[in-house]
Scaffold this motif. Structure first.
Motif, PDB file in Angstrom:
ATOM      1  N   PRO A 187     -11.092   1.532  -8.749  1.00 17.30           N
ATOM      2  CA  PRO A 187     -11.303   2.596  -7.674  1.00 17.30           C
ATOM      3  C   PRO A 187     -10.381   2.165  -6.631  1.00 17.30           C
ATOM      4  CG  PRO A 187     -13.008   0.886  -7.699  1.00 17.30           C
ATOM      5  CD  PRO A 187     -12.158   0.767  -8.918  1.00 17.30           C
ATOM      6  N   SER A 188      -9.403   3.298  -6.176  1.00 16.81           N
ATOM      7  CA  SER A 188      -8.363   2.713  -5.564  1.00 16.81           C
ATOM      8  C   SER A 188      -8.657   2.494  -3.618  1.00 16.81           C
ATOM      9  CB  SER A 188      -7.190   3.844  -5.150  1.00 16.81           C
ATOM     10  OG  SER A 188      -7.792   5.225  -4.841  1.00 16.81           O
ATOM     11  N   LEU A 189      -9.676   3.271  -3.580  1.00 13.27           N
ATOM     12  CA  LEU A 189     -10.155   3.031  -2.221  1.00 13.27           C
ATOM     13  C   LEU A 189     -10.804   1.663  -1.988  1.00 13.27           C
ATOM     14  CD1 LEU A 189     -12.112   6.372  -1.145  1.00 13.27           C
ATOM     15  CD2 LEU A 189      -9.945   5.815  -1.169  1.00 13.27           C
ATOM     16  N   LEU A 190     -11.560   0.892  -2.781  1.00  9.89           N
ATOM     17  CA  LEU A 190     -12.078  -0.452  -2.810  1.00  9.89           C
ATOM     18  C   LEU A 190     -10.898  -1.356  -2.810  1.00  9.89           C
ATOM     19  CD1 LEU A 190     -15.206  -0.129  -5.200  1.00  9.89           C
ATOM     20  CD2 LEU A 190     -15.125   0.031  -2.816  1.00  9.89           C
ATOM     21  N   LEU A 191     -10.063  -1.154  -3.522  1.00 10.63           N
ATOM     22  CA  LEU A 191      -8.735  -1.801  -3.644  1.00 10.63           C
ATOM     23  C   LEU A 191      -8.159  -1.986  -2.441  1.00 10.63           C
ATOM     24  CD1 LEU A 191      -7.002  -3.915  -5.038  1.00 10.63           C
ATOM     25  CD2 LEU A 191      -5.967  -2.001  -6.258  1.00 10.63           C
ATOM     26  N   GLU A 192      -7.738  -0.737  -1.725  1.00 11.67           N
ATOM     27  CA  GLU A 192      -7.146  -0.512  -0.492  1.00 11.67           C
ATOM     28  C   GLU A 192      -7.982  -1.484   0.527  1.00 11.67           C
ATOM     29  OE1 GLU A 192      -5.539   3.756  -1.568  1.00 11.67           O
ATOM     30  OE2 GLU A 192      -7.089   3.566  -0.026  1.00 11.67           O
ATOM     31  N   ASN A 193      -9.384  -1.279   0.493  1.00 12.62           N
ATOM     32  CA  ASN A 193     -10.139  -2.036   1.353  1.00 12.62           C
ATOM     33  C   ASN A 193      -9.796  -3.449   1.439  1.00 12.62           C
ATOM     34  OD1 ASN A 193     -12.397  -1.613   3.434  1.00 12.62           O
ATOM     35  ND2 ASN A 193     -13.578  -2.734   1.953  1.00 12.62           N
ATOM     36  N   VAL A 194      -9.681  -3.860   0.321  1.00 14.92           N
ATOM     37  CA  VAL A 194      -9.684  -5.402   0.254  1.00 14.92           C
ATOM     38  C   VAL A 194      -8.188  -6.022   0.796  1.00 14.92           C
ATOM     39  CG1 VAL A 194      -9.526  -7.461  -1.360  1.00 14.92           C
ATOM     40  CG2 VAL A 194     -11.345  -5.776  -1.532  1.00 14.92           C
ATOM     41  N   ILE A 195      -7.207  -5.121   0.360  1.00 16.63           N
ATOM     42  CA  ILE A 195      -5.856  -5.390   0.855  1.00 16.63           C
ATOM     43  C   ILE A 195      -5.746  -5.364   2.264  1.00 16.63           C
ATOM     44  CG2 ILE A 195      -3.556  -4.646   0.699  1.00 16.63           C
ATOM     45  CD1 ILE A 195      -4.124  -3.383  -2.455  1.00 16.63           C
ATOM     46  N   SER A 196      -6.445  -4.295   2.767  1.00 17.06           N
ATOM     47  CA  SER A 196      -6.422  -4.014   4.524  1.00 17.06           C
ATOM     48  C   SER A 196      -6.884  -5.262   5.254  1.00 17.06           C
ATOM     49  CB  SER A 196      -7.396  -2.807   4.856  1.00 17.06           C
ATOM     50  OG  SER A 196      -8.617  -3.338   4.737  1.00 17.06           O
ATOM     51  N   LEU A 197      -7.374  -6.209   4.504  1.00 15.79           N
ATOM     52  CA  LEU A 197      -8.092  -7.341   5.108  1.00 15.79           C
ATOM     53  C   LEU A 197      -7.110  -8.652   5.260  1.00 15.79           C
ATOM     54  CD1 LEU A 197     -11.508  -7.794   3.332  1.00 15.79           C
ATOM     55  CD2 LEU A 197     -11.239  -7.015   5.548  1.00 15.79           C
ATOM     56  N   VAL A 213      -1.068  -7.124   7.082  1.00 15.11           N
ATOM     57  CA  VAL A 213      -1.115  -5.765   6.470  1.00 15.11           C
ATOM     58  C   VAL A 213      -1.639  -4.601   7.497  1.00 15.11           C
ATOM     59  CG1 VAL A 213      -2.150  -3.977   4.865  1.00 15.11           C
ATOM     60  CG2 VAL A 213      -1.189  -6.205   4.060  1.00 15.11           C
ATOM     61  N   SER A 214      -0.860  -3.716   7.948  1.00 19.88           N
ATOM     62  CA  SER A 214      -1.097  -2.600   9.108  1.00 19.88           C
ATOM     63  C   SER A 214      -2.031  -1.263   8.181  1.00 19.88           C
ATOM     64  CB  SER A 214       0.087  -1.895   9.739  1.00 19.88           C
ATOM     65  OG  SER A 214       0.015  -2.883  10.943  1.00 19.88           O
ATOM     66  N   GLN A 215      -1.121  -0.839   7.080  1.00 20.18           N
ATOM     67  CA  GLN A 215      -1.860   0.179   6.569  1.00 20.18           C
ATOM     68  C   GLN A 215      -1.434  -0.048   4.840  1.00 20.18           C
ATOM     69  OE1 GLN A 215       0.257   3.413   8.910  1.00 20.18           O
ATOM     70  NE2 GLN A 215      -1.690   4.318   8.799  1.00 20.18           N
ATOM     71  N   VAL A 247       2.321  -0.847   4.706  1.00 17.16           N
ATOM     72  CA  VAL A 247       3.195  -0.884   5.968  1.00 17.16           C
ATOM     73  C   VAL A 247       2.675  -2.277   6.742  1.00 17.16           C
ATOM     74  CG1 VAL A 247       3.296   0.189   8.258  1.00 17.16           C
ATOM     75  CG2 VAL A 247       2.868   1.610   6.350  1.00 17.16           C
ATOM     76  N   PRO A 248       3.767  -3.082   6.539  1.00 23.52           N
ATOM     77  CA  PRO A 248       3.412  -4.512   7.096  1.00 23.52           C
ATOM     78  C   PRO A 248       3.328  -4.696   8.400  1.00 23.52           C
ATOM     79  CG  PRO A 248       5.662  -4.519   6.361  1.00 23.52           C
ATOM     80  CD  PRO A 248       5.222  -2.933   6.217  1.00 23.52           C
ATOM     81  N   LYS A 249       2.405  -5.485   8.994  1.00 20.15           N
ATOM     82  CA  LYS A 249       2.504  -5.396  10.295  1.00 20.15           C
ATOM     83  C   LYS A 249       3.540  -6.780  11.134  1.00 20.15           C
ATOM     84  CE  LYS A 249      -1.751  -6.418  12.226  1.00 20.15           C
ATOM     85  NZ  LYS A 249      -2.909  -6.907  12.552  1.00 20.15           N
ATOM     86  N   GLU A 250       3.754  -7.541  10.129  1.00 16.04           N
ATOM     87  CA  GLU A 250       4.698  -8.716  10.066  1.00 16.04           C
ATOM     88  C   GLU A 250       5.287  -8.901   8.813  1.00 16.04           C
ATOM     89  OE1 GLU A 250       3.281 -12.675  10.909  1.00 16.04           O
ATOM     90  OE2 GLU A 250       1.671 -11.429  11.785  1.00 16.04           O
ATOM     91  N   PHE A 263       3.970  -3.894  -5.417  1.00 12.78           N
ATOM     92  CA  PHE A 263       3.777  -3.776  -3.866  1.00 12.78           C
ATOM     93  C   PHE A 263       5.186  -3.288  -3.484  1.00 12.78           C
ATOM     94  CE2 PHE A 263       0.991  -6.896  -5.034  1.00 12.78           C
ATOM     95  CZ  PHE A 263      -0.438  -6.819  -4.383  1.00 12.78           C
ATOM     96  N   ILE A 264       5.009  -1.997  -2.872  1.00 13.24           N
ATOM     97  CA  ILE A 264       6.297  -1.367  -2.188  1.00 13.24           C
ATOM     98  C   ILE A 264       6.010  -1.213  -0.654  1.00 13.24           C
ATOM     99  CG2 ILE A 264       7.419   0.873  -2.251  1.00 13.24           C
ATOM    100  CD1 ILE A 264       6.580   1.296  -4.978  1.00 13.24           C
ATOM    101  N   PHE A 265       6.960  -1.964   0.211  1.00 12.10           N
ATOM    102  CA  PHE A 265       7.032  -1.870   1.312  1.00 12.10           C
ATOM    103  C   PHE A 265       7.775  -0.733   2.067  1.00 12.10           C
ATOM    104  CE2 PHE A 265       6.592  -6.291  -0.337  1.00 12.10           C
ATOM    105  CZ  PHE A 265       5.354  -6.578   0.484  1.00 12.10           C
ATOM    106  N   ILE A 266       7.052   0.022   2.904  1.00 11.09           N
ATOM    107  CA  ILE A 266       7.394   1.157   3.552  1.00 11.09           C
ATOM    108  C   ILE A 266       7.298   1.168   5.081  1.00 11.09           C
ATOM    109  CG2 ILE A 266       7.389   2.635   1.661  1.00 11.09           C
ATOM    110  CD1 ILE A 266       4.548   3.522   2.738  1.00 11.09           C
ATOM    111  N   GLN A 267       8.110   1.907   5.934  1.00 11.37           N
ATOM    112  CA  GLN A 267       7.943   1.840   7.309  1.00 11.37           C
ATOM    113  C   GLN A 267       6.780   2.536   7.969  1.00 11.37           C
ATOM    114  OE1 GLN A 267      11.991   2.992   8.796  1.00 11.37           O
ATOM    115  NE2 GLN A 267      12.507   0.759   9.328  1.00 11.37           N
TER     116      GLN A 267
END
Length: 536
Positions: free
Chosen positions: A441-451, A455-457, A477-480, A509-513
């Motif tokens: 489930p991509s939404l559950l995985l996104e939720n954990v990564i957001s912690l 990570v900004s987005q 989208v990294p915060k730092e 993992f792909i980092f974008i602006q």
């Protein structure tokens, strides 16, 4: 003989109710114009007369191409109250798609803000024959164009208030086109009755904790007025007697200033808009505003990391769920009797779920193939019934049949209901990543990564894999600055804590602006998949 009157649930009843009980309550458009409910009602009725003089008839469709303005708000009332149909045109579509929806909706009139007129002028020879264009400018200066058949402000200023015609509550009131996140936009339409019942139910649930909204609150809604009736709030505020602030074109610095100046206490928006506001360079100046601010998040799942950042700022966060096809609201994460007994940390997690059904909504989870109902905490497709769902896709019987199979509206969303009665959406059927025969489930995985604090987005999509069928890839989208190894180690720790399965951890993992966004400010996974295909 009885003279019984069959009362019709029509839009004019909402306006009448607001004016009778709250005549001096305010409507504010930026720093440009103010109305009381009473003066707004008079203005709406004058517009109705002006539209009739221009030739608008019952059953005609009128498109509106505009930002979130007082002009748009007039249209939300005047057009349906005439017995005509309001077409809320999605201004963030590409020009060819805007034209396509105007043709499909069979618009006979268009209300066009001056800055959008070049778009209409370029399509001059492709527009429906005989269509009339009503133009306007914020300054009320006449718009100079050979295509302009009438000035919006003249229609009001040169008219007397109209009598309200008797409209059947089952008459079509609005039409718009789905945002196209899972294919070509489809037309959905709603009757007066559906809109009134939806507004009443949303008003009821807003009064429940933790929102506890009352007529003393002040709304500033950040859901575009072209998007699913702005979630119903242009009708809810009038029904509830609440001051209403219109932001026009979204300018987050101005929005923050309006929030302070007009004492805004409540907003609704998608997660991306919340992110833009709390990360705005001026945000720290408005911490006193955030402490009184209550927010409903919908449109897409709210990552827990973003929810916690908002909570730290003193913002009260709740979430809701719905679709274009459902008017839209189906659930809100109000505090039900089971959640009342929970401690604050667990209660917070329930508040950022999709929520519990609002009054008059029936919702269940079924097996997508067998249609058998699932038990508590079992994942399946969300299907619903309520009195305000669209009855069909406009002139598309084949897709309508699939939408309403078995007498329930099929959302195409995968989710489960927990032991407290709250809905958790885990994915769109089309977005779910099937790896080794099992769903990630991509939404559950996104939720954990957001912690992760850096990570900004985040957005997760599936890439084709010869061995497993599909594997997840995370766009960040990294915060730092943060490394792929750092994120992987963080997720390994999360799997050790039982928050995710180890095999869910993305292969890449792909980092974008910045994240690509749809026309309704949701993260556009179609674009991310295309970007992924180019990188493979």
């Amino acid at each position: 003989m009885s003279e019984y009157y069959e009362y019709q649930l029509t839009i004019d009843k909402i306006l009448d109710s607001g004016v009778r009980s709250f005549p001096d309550r305010e409507i504010v458009y930026r720093d440009l114009r103010r109305y009381t409910f009473l003066s707004f009602s008079d203005s709406v009725k004058r517009l109705m007369t002006g539209l009739k003089k221009l030739g608008v008839k019952e059953g005609d469709t009128i498109g509106v191409i505009d930002w979130d303005t007082d002009v748009y708000l007039h249209s939300y009332y005047a057009i349906p109250m005439l017995g005509s149909i309001l077409h809320t045109v999605n201004i963030r579509y590409p020009p060819e798609l805007i034209l396509k929806t105007i043709l499909q909706a069979e618009d006979k009139f268009l209300i066009v803000r001056d800055e959008f007129l070049p778009l209409v002028e370029r399509a001059k020879n492709l527009l429906p024959v005989g269509i009339k264009i009503i133009t306007y400018s914020d300054t009320k200066e006449k718009v100079k164009s050979s295509m302009s058949d009438a000035d919006f402000w003249d229609l009001i200023d040169n008219s007397e208030p109209s009598e309200i015609p008797q409209i059947n509550e089952n008459a079509r009131a609005t039409i718009f086109f789905t945002s196209g996140t899972t294919g070509e936009p489809k037309g959905v339409w709603f009757t007066h009755r559906k809109l009134v019942l939806h507004a009443m139910s949303v008003s009821l649930v807003g009064a429940r904790p933790p929102l506890n909204l009352s007529s003393n609150d002040v709304y500033l809604i950040l859901v575009p007025m072209f998007h699913v009736h702005s979630w119903g709030y242009p009708y809810v505020f009038m029904l509830s007697g609440i001051k209403y602030v219109l932001p026009g074109k979204y300018d987050y610095g101005l929005i923050l200033r309006l929030m302070e100046k007009e004492n805004v206490t409540f907003s609704a928006m998608v997660p991306t808009i919340l992110y833009f506001i709390i990360t705005h360079p001026d945000a720290q100046k408005y911490l006193h505003v955030f402490k009184r601010w209550k927010v409903v998040i919908g449109g897409s799942a709210l990552p827990e990391g973003l929810a916690r950042k908002a909570k730290e700022l003193g913002i009260t966060i709740t979430c809701g769920y719905g679709l274009s096809e459902t008017c839209p609201v189906l659930t809100v994460s109000y505090c039900n009797s089971l959640a009342e007994k929970l401690d604050d940390s667990v209660k917070f997690l329930e508040q950022i779920t999709a929520g519990a059904p609002i009054p008059l909504v029936q919702l269940k989870i079924v097996d997508p193939i067998s249609n058998e109902e699932k038990k508590i905490n079992e994942i399946g497709e969300v299907v619903v019934r309520s009195p305000w769902l669209t009855q069909e896709y406009y002139k598309d019987p084949e897709k309508t049949k699939a939408l309403w199979r078995g007498g329930w509206l099929h959302t195409g969303d995968l989710g489960y209901i927990d032991e407290y009665g709250y809905l958790h959406i885990v994915d769109r059927e089309k977005d779910a990543i099937k790896s080794g025969g099992e769903f990630i489930p991509s939404l559950l995985l996104e939720n954990v990564i957001s912690l992760h604090p850096k990570v900004s987005q985040v957005a997760v999509v599936g890439k084709k894999d010869e061995k497993w069928g599909e594997r997840p890839v995370a766009f960040i989208v990294p915060k730092e600055p943060v490394s792929e190894e750092e994120l992987r180690n963080f997720l390994l720790e999360m799997s050790n804590q039982g928050k995710i399965q180890k095999w869910w951890i993305p292969d890449k993992f792909i980092f974008i602006q910045s994240m690509p966004l749809t026309s309704t400010n949701k993260i556009d996974k179609k674009v991310l998949r295309e970007l992924l295909d180019k990188n493979m």
